[in-house]
Write an enzyme that holds these catalytic residues in place. Sequence first.
Site, PDB file in Angstrom:
ATOM      1  N   LYS A 189       0.826  -1.403  -0.067  1.00 13.36           N
ATOM      2  CA  LYS A 189      -0.007   0.091  -0.150  1.00 13.36           C
ATOM      3  C   LYS A 189       0.842   1.274   0.007  1.00 13.36           C
ATOM      4  O   LYS A 189       1.410   1.493   1.067  1.00 13.36           O
ATOM      5  CB  LYS A 189      -0.945   0.166   1.268  1.00 13.36           C
ATOM      6  N   GLY A 243       7.034   5.856   7.826  1.00 17.83           N
ATOM      7  CA  GLY A 243       6.234   6.818   7.803  1.00 17.83           C
ATOM      8  C   GLY A 243       6.455   7.772   9.093  1.00 17.83           C
ATOM      9  O   GLY A 243       7.275   7.665   9.923  1.00 17.83           O
ATOM     10  N   SER A 244       5.273   8.447   9.365  1.00 20.65           N
ATOM     11  CA  SER A 244       5.167   9.248  10.700  1.00 20.65           C
ATOM     12  C   SER A 244       5.310   8.590  11.721  1.00 20.65           C
ATOM     13  O   SER A 244       4.763   7.539  12.150  1.00 20.65           O
ATOM     14  CB  SER A 244       4.569  10.253  10.633  1.00 20.65           C
ATOM     15  N   GLY A 248       3.171   5.038  12.986  1.00 23.36           N
ATOM     16  CA  GLY A 248       3.973   3.919  13.317  1.00 23.36           C
ATOM     17  C   GLY A 248       3.587   3.456  14.612  1.00 23.36           C
ATOM     18  O   GLY A 248       3.633   2.263  14.839  1.00 23.36           O
ATOM     19  N   GLU A 265      10.075   2.404  10.696  1.00 23.41           N
ATOM     20  CA  GLU A 265      10.771   3.393  10.462  1.00 23.41           C
ATOM     21  C   GLU A 265      10.140   4.705  10.525  1.00 23.41           C
ATOM     22  O   GLU A 265       9.336   4.902   9.581  1.00 23.41           O
ATOM     23  CB  GLU A 265      11.778   3.074   8.939  1.00 23.41           C
ATOM     24  N   CYS A 299      13.750  11.677   5.881  1.00 22.45           N
ATOM     25  CA  CYS A 299      13.567  11.261   7.461  1.00 22.45           C
ATOM     26  C   CYS A 299      14.927  11.527   7.999  1.00 22.45           C
ATOM     27  O   CYS A 299      15.136  11.968   9.268  1.00 22.45           O
ATOM     28  CB  CYS A 299      13.196   9.910   7.610  1.00 22.45           C
ATOM     29  N   GLU A 398       9.754  16.838  14.290  1.00 22.15           N
ATOM     30  CA  GLU A 398      10.158  16.805  13.092  1.00 22.15           C
ATOM     31  C   GLU A 398       9.369  17.814  12.317  1.00 22.15           C
ATOM     32  O   GLU A 398       8.108  17.899  12.246  1.00 22.15           O
ATOM     33  CB  GLU A 398       9.861  15.461  12.455  1.00 22.15           C
TER      34      GLU A 398
HETATM   35  P1  NAD Z   1       2.240   8.989   7.211  1.00 24.80           P
HETATM   36  O1  NAD Z   1       2.524   8.290   8.618  1.00 24.80           O
HETATM   37  O2  NAD Z   1       1.234   9.956   7.074  1.00 24.80           O
HETATM   38  O3  NAD Z   1       1.708   7.774   6.290  1.00 24.80           O
HETATM   39  C1  NAD Z   1       2.788   6.635   6.104  1.00 24.80           C
HETATM   40  C2  NAD Z   1       1.710   5.554   5.407  1.00 24.80           C
HETATM   41  O4  NAD Z   1       0.991   5.120   6.362  1.00 24.80           O
HETATM   42  C3  NAD Z   1       0.909   5.916   4.202  1.00 24.80           C
HETATM   43  O5  NAD Z   1       0.801   5.037   3.118  1.00 24.80           O
HETATM   44  C4  NAD Z   1      -0.504   6.007   4.919  1.00 24.80           C
HETATM   45  O6  NAD Z   1      -1.481   6.053   3.916  1.00 24.80           O
HETATM   46  C5  NAD Z   1      -0.367   4.998   5.854  1.00 24.80           C
HETATM   47  N1  NAD Z   1      -1.358   5.125   7.054  1.00 24.80           N
HETATM   48  C6  NAD Z   1      -1.775   6.149   7.546  1.00 24.80           C
HETATM   49  N2  NAD Z   1      -2.644   5.904   8.453  1.00 24.80           N
HETATM   50  C7  NAD Z   1      -2.665   4.241   8.613  1.00 24.80           C
HETATM   51  C8  NAD Z   1      -3.419   3.714   9.584  1.00 24.80           C
HETATM   52  N3  NAD Z   1      -4.275   4.087  10.430  1.00 24.80           N
HETATM   53  N4  NAD Z   1      -3.139   2.472   9.306  1.00 24.80           N
HETATM   54  C9  NAD Z   1      -2.237   1.730   8.421  1.00 24.80           C
HETATM   55  N5  NAD Z   1      -1.504   2.820   7.579  1.00 24.80           N
HETATM   56  C10 NAD Z   1      -1.849   4.073   7.579  1.00 24.80           C
HETATM   57  O7  NAD Z   1       3.742   9.486   6.875  1.00 24.80           O
HETATM   58  P2  NAD Z   1       4.024  10.468   5.322  1.00 24.80           P
HETATM   59  O8  NAD Z   1       3.437  11.683   5.770  1.00 24.80           O
HETATM   60  O9  NAD Z   1       3.474   9.503   4.107  1.00 24.80           O
HETATM   61  O10 NAD Z   1       5.722  10.492   5.576  1.00 24.80           O
HETATM   62  C11 NAD Z   1       6.165  11.167   6.178  1.00 24.80           C
HETATM   63  C12 NAD Z   1       7.017  10.615   7.423  1.00 24.80           C
HETATM   64  O11 NAD Z   1       7.624   9.345   7.090  1.00 24.80           O
HETATM   65  C13 NAD Z   1       8.007  11.365   8.118  1.00 24.80           C
HETATM   66  O12 NAD Z   1       7.624  11.436   9.599  1.00 24.80           O
HETATM   67  C14 NAD Z   1       9.150  10.926   7.876  1.00 24.80           C
HETATM   68  O13 NAD Z   1      10.191  11.016   8.920  1.00 24.80           O
HETATM   69  C15 NAD Z   1       8.904   9.298   7.803  1.00 24.80           C
HETATM   70  N6  NAD Z   1       9.917   8.845   7.207  1.00 24.80           N
HETATM   71  C16 NAD Z   1      10.653   7.895   7.688  1.00 24.80           C
HETATM   72  C17 NAD Z   1      11.871   7.140   7.171  1.00 24.80           C
HETATM   73  C18 NAD Z   1      12.689   6.336   7.956  1.00 24.80           C
HETATM   74  O14 NAD Z   1      13.470   5.534   7.349  1.00 24.80           O
HETATM   75  N7  NAD Z   1      12.774   6.641   9.221  1.00 24.80           N
HETATM   76  C19 NAD Z   1      11.913   7.359   5.875  1.00 24.80           C
HETATM   77  C20 NAD Z   1      11.008   8.181   4.964  1.00 24.80           C
HETATM   78  C21 NAD Z   1      10.056   8.817   5.769  1.00 24.80           C
END
Ligand code: NAD
Length: 496
Positions: A189, A243-244, A248, A265, A299, A398
């Site tokens: 996804k 993701g965020s 997470g 992550e 990130c 962040e």
């Molecule tokens: P996000 O958490 O909003 O979304 C990430 C993914 O999770 C998306 O596909 C989203 O649709 C999905 N998601 C959202 N709610 C969910 C739920 N309830 N259940 C399951 N899936 C769900 O993050 P974003 O805005 O897409 O990305 C930015 C963030 O990602 C920043 O915080 C950044 O630091 C982080 N990031 C971390 C790394 C790393 O390796 N540590 C790498 C890249 C980005």
Amino acid sequence: MLEPPESHVIHTDRRKERSVFKNFIGGEWMEGVAINRNINPSNLDDLVGEYARADEAQAQHAIDAAFDAQQTWQRSTAEERADAMDRIGTELLARREELGRLLSREEGKTLPEGIGEVTRAGRVFKFFSGEALRLGGERLPAIRAGVDVDVHREPEGVIGIITPWNFPIAIPAWKIAPALAYGNSVVFKPADLVPGSAWALAEIIVRAGKLPPGVFNLVMGAGSQVGNAMVKSPKVRAVTFTGSTGTGRRIGLDCMERGAKVQLEMGGKNPLVIVNDADLDVAVSVAINGSFYSTGQRCTGSSRLIVEDGIHDRFVAAMVEKLSALRIDDALQPGTDIGPVVSQDQLDQDLSYIESARSEGGRVVFGGDLLQRATAGHYLSPALITDTENAMRINREEVFGPVASVIRVRDYEEAVAVANDTVFGLSSGICTTSLKHATDFKRRSTAGMVMVNLPTAGVDYHAPFGGRKGSSYGPREQGSYAREFYTSVKTTYTLA
Ligand code: NAD
């Protein structure tokens, strides 16, 4: 626009002028329940494409298909899987310019950055092609006479893969490639903001990879529906999420509750320490790259610049000079150094953090302004904020945009303490010409990745990637370390 074959799209009007890119579920291209319009952040009048959105029931269909397919895929030979990964990697590398253009158009990083990211994705598949053949076990000496003790690894089962928007093809690649190479099936996804790169990657995986139906599934849709179905399903053995931090953590708790394996992550607040003995040119170029390239949407980006008193004023002056020469423009335009922010929401977040820093006493010595360009887009000049303290909100949370703050410290000891004073622990860096400082910082940094005279962002695809503390949870990604998450160890005892 990348044109999909007829069978992969839905025509939304009779004249077939518009087509919608479908999901791939159980070996078939399938319509969704709604449509996601993918808009170019460099030009808000430019529609990159329309993409199907699935609901929970379709996600469940994909999970069932992956679960059934897993039974045969886990019995495929290592060579079959290695060859599939190799073919996928070859096509990604051959099409890097075209796919890099699509990536930059939908996400907003510059074209060289987009092409670089697709190249990385191709190389990741090539790497895991080799890894499929290298997955060894071991025999241990037994404590009982005549007994053989063997340890080997098996696939986990169905892997749920949930990815963010900021690396639309590299992050999916470094999760999907090891999952498939080690014999797992996949439900993938992608993030809503970047379905184009995900769709193109999926199309290559299913066609060039020639995988049996159900082994790989693309399900575009909302996190709260599609993502949540993957996290909650007992058929999904392991969930890998980038993701965020907030999302997470919730996913982690849900997985733990039902005993699923989980890899998270998440965010960072990465420090870059500049000590008095740093080479000023190196420090400035490392800080500009780490803080502002890819529009600061990394990130691992350097968001806290921790600068020793003796070099502080020269460093800030040199940063301002360098920033003034950068070109912020359309991501696809030749000569652009920094593209637009990805979305209006992210732009609002960036501006609100700049405002919060100002209100707490920070001084914006460069940027932080909305810019007008030839096309309407989310253009923001990179912001450098001085006179900040580590306790301020700008240094605790962040931002995820082209925004970096400077924290002045008295000496090296204070710099190390400030660098480690954060709930995050993804990446850190130091600029120094002294072996003593470099060695000491590598030992004492509480981050998972430490850089010396290099930007905090920018890592090799064959080395373990991941953080500590609030940034990451579970085994490392990438390189041969990826096997910890994507395989399960079995120990067997045989009396011969
Ligand atoms: P996000 O958490 O909003 O979304 C990430 C993914 O999770 C998306 O596909 C989203 O649709 C999905 N998601 C959202 N709610 C969910 C739920 N309830 N259940 C399951 N899936 C769900 O993050 P974003 O805005 O897409 O990305 C930015 C963030 O990602 C920043 O915080 C950044 O630091 C982080 N990031 C971390 C790394 C790393 O390796 N540590 C790498 C890249 C980005």
